[in-house]
Design a protein around this motif. Sequence first.
Motif, short mmCIF file in Angstrom:
data_model
loop_
_atom_site.label_atom_id
_atom_site.label_comp_id
_atom_site.label_asym_id
_atom_site.label_seq_id
_atom_site.Cartn_x
_atom_site.Cartn_y
_atom_site.Cartn_z
N LEU A 27 0.82 -1.22 0.00
CA LEU A 27 0.00 0.00 0.00
C LEU A 27 0.85 1.26 0.00
N SER A 28 1.91 1.29 0.81
CA SER A 28 2.74 2.50 0.86
C SER A 28 3.24 2.88 -0.52
N LYS A 29 3.74 1.90 -1.26
CA LYS A 29 4.29 2.18 -2.59
C LYS A 29 3.19 2.58 -3.58
N GLN A 30 2.01 1.98 -3.42
CA GLN A 30 0.88 2.37 -4.28
C GLN A 30 0.60 3.86 -4.12
N VAL A 31 0.58 4.32 -2.86
CA VAL A 31 0.27 5.73 -2.60
C VAL A 31 1.40 6.62 -3.11
N GLN A 32 2.63 6.17 -2.92
CA GLN A 32 3.77 6.96 -3.43
C GLN A 32 3.72 7.09 -4.95
N ILE A 33 3.32 6.02 -5.62
CA ILE A 33 3.22 6.09 -7.09
C ILE A 33 2.06 7.00 -7.51
N VAL A 34 0.95 6.92 -6.78
CA VAL A 34 -0.15 7.87 -7.05
C VAL A 34 0.39 9.30 -6.99
N SER A 35 1.13 9.58 -5.92
CA SER A 35 1.67 10.93 -5.72
C SER A 35 2.61 11.31 -6.85
N ASP A 36 3.52 10.41 -7.21
CA ASP A 36 4.48 10.70 -8.28
C ASP A 36 3.78 10.88 -9.63
N THR A 37 2.78 10.04 -9.88
CA THR A 37 2.07 10.14 -11.16
C THR A 37 1.40 11.50 -11.29
N ALA A 38 0.77 11.94 -10.21
CA ALA A 38 0.11 13.26 -10.22
C ALA A 38 1.13 14.38 -10.34
N LYS A 39 2.18 14.28 -9.56
CA LYS A 39 3.24 15.31 -9.53
C LYS A 39 3.91 15.47 -10.89
N PHE A 40 4.37 14.36 -11.45
CA PHE A 40 5.04 14.43 -12.75
C PHE A 40 4.04 14.78 -13.86
N GLY A 41 2.80 14.39 -13.66
CA GLY A 41 1.78 14.72 -14.66
C GLY A 41 1.66 16.23 -14.85
N VAL A 42 1.45 16.95 -13.77
CA VAL A 42 1.30 18.41 -13.94
C VAL A 42 2.64 19.05 -14.28
N ALA A 43 3.74 18.50 -13.77
CA ALA A 43 5.05 19.08 -14.08
C ALA A 43 5.34 18.96 -15.58
N ARG A 44 5.12 17.76 -16.13
CA ARG A 44 5.42 17.55 -17.55
C ARG A 44 4.45 18.30 -18.46
N LEU A 45 3.18 18.22 -18.15
CA LEU A 45 2.19 18.86 -19.04
C LEU A 45 2.17 20.37 -18.86
N GLY A 46 2.51 20.82 -17.65
CA GLY A 46 2.50 22.25 -17.37
C GLY A 46 3.86 22.91 -17.58
N GLY A 47 4.89 22.10 -17.88
CA GLY A 47 6.21 22.66 -18.14
C GLY A 47 6.86 23.29 -16.92
N VAL A 48 6.63 22.71 -15.76
CA VAL A 48 7.27 23.22 -14.54
C VAL A 48 8.12 22.12 -13.90
N GLU A 49 8.95 22.52 -12.97
CA GLU A 49 9.83 21.58 -12.27
C GLU A 49 9.03 20.81 -11.22
N ALA A 50 9.24 19.49 -11.14
CA ALA A 50 8.59 18.71 -10.08
C ALA A 50 9.44 18.73 -8.82
N PRO A 51 8.81 18.90 -7.65
CA PRO A 51 9.58 18.80 -6.41
C PRO A 51 10.11 17.37 -6.21
#
Lengths: 169, 169
Positions: free
Chosen positions: B53-77
């Motif tokens: 479960l921990s890794k599932q949630v971390q991947i959810v977080s990363d998917t969302a984070k990189f999603g807006v970073a890549r599509l919005g052209g900003v740096e991901a934390p």
Amino acid sequence: MKVSIHTLAVEQVAHTLQQLVGLLDKGAAHAEAKKFDSAVLVSSRLAPDMLPLSKQVQIVSDTAKFGVARLGGVEAPKWEDTEKTIDELKARVLKTIDFVKSVPASAFEGGEDRDIKIQIPNRTLEMKGLTYLRGWLLPNFFFHVSMTYAILRHNGVDIGKRDYLGELK
Amino acid sequence: MKVSIHTLAVEQVAHTLQQLVGLLDKGAAHAEAKKFDSAVLVSSRLAPDMLPLSKQVQIVSDTAKFGVARLGGVEAPKWEDTEKTIDELKARVLKTIDFVKSVPASAFEGGEDRDIKIQIPNRTLEMKGLTYLRGWLLPNFFFHVSMTYAILRHNGVDIGKRDYLGELK
């Protein structure tokens, strides 16, 4: 910064439905290799009070079917939930792909502003097409494909995320 | 017949992340009621060779984070995957919501045509923003939220689809 409803509700949904056929194929192959009746997988659940795999696939089909029907303004075909085998579930998914692809891109013109009504137990939900696509169709569709995946994976079927995602195009 | 990337990658993703916080809350409440350490849920899996479960949630977080970073052209934390408790996972999801919402709608202008590169083991995937949104971000995001749901549900946590979908708006 705009994407079409057609590319989400038809192109992506049809793609993921095709991946679901592959997941079901791997389930059937696993049952054959382990010499158990694949119908056991069809009635498997993750919890005693959760829906079995057959119903997960039927809901995937209905979500896709009603999705394009409501957003595209066309009539949805009526299908009974009678599938009892992996082969029957695969056939259900394949006819869903055919129906989804039969609705032309032009039918979705203005789909984001359509008034959508969904009958759920004791309640009717009313929303615009955009909310329906974003908050209902896509989350529900991927949820029930994922639950099908989870049931197969929990029962030892050798599938991975690439089987779910497929080739990106 | 067009919907914005922002409404999908930010508005819907932030909404579903908030529902994920609620799912984790119900997990913690279940553990407390049954008097077991909620860290058991954090390390639970649906299969021995599947991510906990921990890794599932971390991947959810990363998917969302990189999603807006890549599509919005900003740096991901950069966030380390160090969460060991439900509270820490909730904090991770909450800071993901903050980051996702911090990217303005205007940043996604032309996002569908951006060149996206994803590094996966032994391979670099290259695609346009539209393919990334449709075929990677959304399917992966909902998949890993659904796996988190499935692990909790399989372990007896009293959650239903409404907890996943939330209120439609």
